[in-house]
Design an enzyme around this catalytic site. Structure first.
Site, PDB file in Angstrom:
ATOM      1  N   SER A  61       0.828  -1.188   0.000  1.00 50.60           N
ATOM      2  CA  SER A  61       0.000   0.000   0.000  1.00 50.60           C
ATOM      3  C   SER A  61       0.877   1.259   0.000  1.00 50.60           C
ATOM      4  O   SER A  61       1.718   1.413  -0.882  1.00 50.60           O
ATOM      5  CB  SER A  61      -0.972  -0.034   1.187  1.00 50.60           C
ATOM      6  N   ASP A 207      -5.615  -3.270  -2.766  1.00 52.68           N
ATOM      7  CA  ASP A 207      -4.676  -2.969  -1.691  1.00 52.68           C
ATOM      8  C   ASP A 207      -4.168  -4.251  -1.025  1.00 52.68           C
ATOM      9  O   ASP A 207      -4.943  -5.096  -0.573  1.00 52.68           O
ATOM     10  CB  ASP A 207      -5.378  -2.084  -0.658  1.00 52.68           C
TER      11      ASP A 207
END
Length: 727
Positions: A61, A207
Site C-alpha cells: 500500500s 490494496d
C-alpha cells in the site's frame, strides 16, 4: 533533536567497520497505512544520515508507494519536498482540472446533477468499481516512478523492489516484481471500494494490506540477511470509536491486517531492527498531516539509531552506493509517431484532436500530462496513460486508454431546492440519460426529464461533422412548463404558467476546451396564462419561429463557488409569431462571472443583463430577479419583467478544505448585490435600482452547492434562505 542525535552518529562512525565481504545485505519492509505511510520517508532520511545501506525493499500500500519511489532512484528529501508541494485533494479525485474538461461536460455542472455517474446496460444500473478511478493517483505515481522509466524488471531498478497486492477474486497475496512500476504501486494501494482495482495479467488487484501488510518474509526472500521493518499499521479502534457502519468495516479490516502483521513480526531475529513510529491520531486519511508523520518517523528511527548504526558504511563507500542508486528522469526526447491502444468504442482520430504533443518534436512531461487530462476530460475513460516503445530506428508514443466499464450509456440524477422565510420555495428533480459513441465520429444522444416547479422533457442528438469534432450538428426538441410569480409589492397575487414546446436544429463550433458556439432555426408553440390568482396578466397562445444563437465559455475551477477563472454565456433569439398577432422581437441575455483568490480569500463578481434589442418582449420571454444571491433580501422571483440588469460582488473565505470526494471546502462569505427590472408585467413600471446584501455559510459538495444565508434589502426586506443545487 539534532544535538541528541550527534553522539549516536559519532558512535556509529567510531565503531569498527565490518569487511565488505562479511557485511550483511539489508532489506527494508514497509507497511501500509495510508497517510501514516509518510513516516517511512522520515525513516529513510535517518537511514541516509546514518549511512545504512538498503539493498532491496518490499512494501504494501503506501509502503509500496514510498518504497517504489525510493527504489526508482528518488531520495528521501526529494520525496519530502513532493509531499509538501502536492495538493492532495487533487490527487484523490478523478476529475482533471476543470479547464481541461470538454465544454459539454462543463455545461453539465450547471444542471444541478449529482457527481456520481452510473452505467446502464440491459436495464441494469451499474456502479463504478471504486469511488475513485485513480487517474490522478496514477499521474502522481508516474512522477514518482519517472527516474526508472523504461525498466520493467524490478530487479534492475537502482534498488531491487517488490510490491504486495491482493487478488480481489481469491483474496490471495500477489507479489509484483516486474511490469510497470507505477502500475504496481497503484495496484498495491487500491483500497477496495474506494479506489478502482487494477487489472494485471488477468487478475483484479487491490490494496495488499488485506493479504500481507508488512512483508518481512518477502524482503527476506528477495535479498535480505537483515530486515529493517517499519510498522505504521493503523491500530484497532476502541469501542467508543466504533460509531458507524463504515467504522465497523474499517475495524474488521484492521483486525484482519493486525493478525497477519503479528505473524510477520514474529519472524524478526536478533539482528533485525523494528521501527514503530507512534503516529497517534494521524489516520490513514490525514494527508494534510504527512509532514508531521515524516517528523515522527525520523524520531522513531533515531530512537533505534544504536541498532541501525551497526550496519553503517564508511562515508566514501556509502556515497558510492548512493550515487549508483539515485537516478533522475531523462528527457523524453522525440517520437516518430503517436498511437492509441485499448480503444473499442472510441475513435482515435477524435482523440488525436485533443493532444498538442506532436511526432518529430521533443516531448514535454507537463504538456503530455495536459494531453492526457484533456482525453480523460471527455468523460469516456476510466484510465489514460502513456509509454514510449523503442524499436530499431523508431520510437512510438503509445497512449493506452481504458474505456469506462460501465459505459457507453450513463445515468445521472440531480436535485435543486431553494427556500426563504416567506412562502417562496422552489424544487426540481432531474434525471439525465446519455448514450455515447453511437457512431465512429462520436455521436451522442442526450435525454433529460425534470419535475418540480419547472417541468420539462428534453432530447438532443449531438453529431460531430468531422472526426476531430470541431464542428457539429445538434437537432433537439423540448416540451416544458414553468411557473412565474406575479407580485404587487411584496405580495404574490398570481402565478403565471408558461407551456413551451420547441424543436430546433443547431450548427456548432467547439472552441477547444473553453466552450462552444451554436446557432440555428427554432420553432415553438407557446401557451401562457394565469394559473391561480388575479387575472392581471394576459393569455397567450402563439406559434413562434425564429433563429437562436448561443455562446458558452468557461474557465472556472469549480462551477458554483469558484476560486479562480471566469465564465461567459450569451444568447440571442430573433423571433416572429407566425399567426401575426404580435410583432417580431429580438431577445438577448448575457452573463459574466469571474473569481480571484489570494490564499483562502476569494472575490467573485457577476454581471448579467437581458432584454429586447429594440421593441417589446412578449411575456413568455420575460426575466426574473429576487431570491438567494439574486437580490437576496427579496422573495424568490419577486420581480418579473421585460428587461433586467444585475451585478454582485461576493467575498468568501475557505475555512476548511474537505476531501474532494465530499466537497471542495466549507466557506463563510457575504455578498453585495444591485439590480433592477424594467417594464414589470404586473404593473408596467420599474423597480428602480434595488440593493441587497447577504451573509452565508456554503459548501460545494458532490450534491451541488449548499448555502444557508441571511439576506436583506433594507427596511422590511429580510430573508433567511436555504439553497441546494440548481433550483
Amino acid at each position: 533533536m539534532w544535538i541528541s542525535f550527534v553522539p549516536l552518529l559519532s558512535q556509529a562512525q567510531q565503531r569498527p567497520t565490518v569487511p565488505e565481504r562479511h557485511r550483511p545485505r539489508i532489506g527494508l519492509a514497509l507497511s501500509g497505512g495510508g497517510a501514516r505511510g509518510a513516516a517511512h520517508i522520515g525513516v529513510l532520511k535517518v537511514l541516509e544520515e546514518l549511512r545504512v545501506p538498503v539493498h532491496c525493499v518490499a512494501g504494501t500500500s503506501m509502503g509500496a508507494v514510498v518504497g517504489g519511489a525510493y527504489a526508482a532512484g528518488n531520495t528521501a528529501k526529494e520525496m519530502q519536498r513532493l509531499i509538501r508541494e502536492t495538493d492532495w485533494s487533487e490527487v484523490f479525485t478523478d476529475r482533471p482540472p476543470r479547464g481541461e474538461l470538454s465544454a459539454r461536460r462543463k455545461a453539465d455542472d450547471y444542471k444541478g446533477l449529482f457527481a456520481p455517474e452510473f452505467g446502464l446496460r440491459d436495464r441494469e444500473i451499474l456502479l463504478p468499481r471504486g469511488v475513485v478511478a485513480g487517474v490522478s493517483i496514477e499521474n502522481f505515481l508516474r512522477h514518482l516512478a519517472a527516474p526508472a522509466a523504461g525498466i520493467d524488471d524490478f530487479d534492475r531498478l537502482p534498488i531491487p523492489y517488490r510490491a504486495v497486492a491482493a487478488d480481489i477474486e481469491s483474496g490471495q497475496e500477489v507479489v509484483l516484481g516486474s511490469g510497470s512500476l507505477r502500475q504496481a504501486m497503484r495496484a498495491s494501494m487500491a483500497i477496495p471500494g474506494a479506489v478502482s482495482p487494477v487489472e494485471i495479467d488477468g487478475r483484479l488487484l487491490v490494496d495488499g494490506g488485506i493479504a500481507n501488510n508488512l512483508p518481512i518474509d518477502l524482503v527476506r526472500s528477495t535479498c535480505a540477511d537483515v530486515v529493517i521493518a517499519v510498522n505504521i499499521s493503523t491500530p484497532p479502534m476502541k469501542r467508543e470509536e466504533i460509531t458507524s457502519a463504515l467504522s465497523v468495516v474499517g475495524q474488521l479490516v484492521n483486525l484482519l491486517g493486525k493478525e497477519k502483521v503479528d505473524r510477520q513480526l514474529a519472524q524478526l531475529g536478533a539482528g533485525d531492527v523494528l521501527v514503530k513510529p507512534e503516529l497517534g491520531d494521524i489516520t490513514a486519511a490525514s494527508f494534510e498531516r504527512q509532514l508531521e508523520a515524516i517528523a515522527i518517523g525520523e524520531r522513531a528511527a533515531r530512537a533505534v539509531a544504536g541498532a541501525l548504526g551497526r550496519y553503517s558504511l564508511p562515508a566514501s563507500e556509502y556515497a558510492a552506493l548512493r550515487a549508483a542508486q539515485v537516478a533522475h528522469p531523462e528527457p523524453l526526447g522525440k517520437v516518430d509517431e503517436i498511437q492509441f491502444e485499448g480503444i473499442e468504442r472510441s475513435n482515435p482520430e477524435v482523440l488525436y484532436g485533443l493532444i498538442q504533443s506532436r511526432p518529430g518534436e521533443a516531448l514535454d512531461e507537463t504538456q503530455l500530462a495536459s494531453d492526457l487530462r484533456r482525453i480523460y476530460g471527455r468523460g469516456d475513460f476510466e484510465a489514460v496513460d502513456y509509454r514510449i516503445d523503442q524499436q530499431p530506428g523508431r520510437r512510438t508514443l503509445v497512449i493506452p486508454v481504458r474505456e469506462k466499464s460501465i459505459g457507453p450509456t450513463y445515468l445521472r440524477f440531480g436535485l435543486g431546492l431553494a427556500s426563504d422565510l416567506h412562502d417562496g420555495a422552489s424544487y426540481n428533480a432531474l434525471i439525465s440519460y446519455r448514450r455515447t459513441w453511437m457512431n465512429r465520429a462520436g455521436g451522442e444522444w442526450l435525454a433529460e426529464a425534470q419535475i418540480g416547479r419547472d417541468n420539462f422533457l428534453f432530447t438532443e442528438f449531438y453529431q460531430p461533422l468531422e472526426r476531430p469534432g470541431r464542428y457539429f450538428i445538434a437537432p433537439y426538441t423540448k416540451i416544458g412548463q414553468s411557473i412565474f410569480g406575479a407580485f404587487e409589492g411584496d405580495h404574490r397575487v398570481a402565478e403565471y404558467r408558461v407551456r413551451d414546446a420547441r424543436v430546433g436544429l443547431d450548427l456548432g463550433l467547439v472552441l477547444g476546451t473553453w466552450g462552444e458556439l451554436r446557432a440555428g432555426p427554432l420553432l415553438r408553440q407557446v401557451d401562457a396564462k394565469v394559473s391561480t390568482g388575479s387575472t392581471i396578466l394576459p393569455r397567450i397562445d402563439a406559434r413562434v419561429q425564429g433563429f437562436s444563437v448561443q455562446l458558452f465559455g468557461d474557465r472556472q475551477d469549480t462551477a458554483w463557488i469558484p476560486r479562480t477563472g471566469h465564465r461567459t454565456a450569451a444568447s440571442l433569439f430573433v423571433g416572429t409569431e407566425m399567426d401575426g398577432s404580435q410583432h417580431s422581437y429580438r431577445r438577448f441575455e448575457g452573463l459574466w462571472t469571474g473569481a480571484y483568490s489570494l490564499q483562502q480569500h476569494t472575490l467573485a463578481a457577476t454581471l448579467s443583463a437581458g432584454g429586447a434589442a429594440g421593441g417589446r418582449l412578449p411575456i413568455y420571454e420575460g426575466f426574473t430577479l429576487g431570491g438567494p444571491l439574486r437580490l437576496s433580501g427579496y422573495r424568490i422571483g419577486q420581480f418579473f419583467g421585460e428587461r433586467f440588469a444585475f451585478a454582485s460582488l461576493r467575498y468568501y473565505n475557505r475555512l476548511v478544505q474537505l476531501p474532494t470526494l465530499l466537497a471542495s471546502g466549507v466557506y463563510i462569505g457575504g455578498s453585495a448585490e444591485a439590480g433592477r427590472v424594467d417594464r414589470l408585467y404586473a404593473s408596467s413600471g420599474s423597480t428602480g435600482t434595488l440593493w441587497s446584501a447577504s451573509v452565508y455559510a456554503a459548501a460545494e459538495t458532490f450534491l451541488g452547492p449548499v448555502y444557508l444565508g441571511l439576506g436583506t434589502g433594507g427596511r422590511d426586506h429580510f430573508s433567511l434562505y436555504f439553497l441546494l443545487g440548481r433550483p
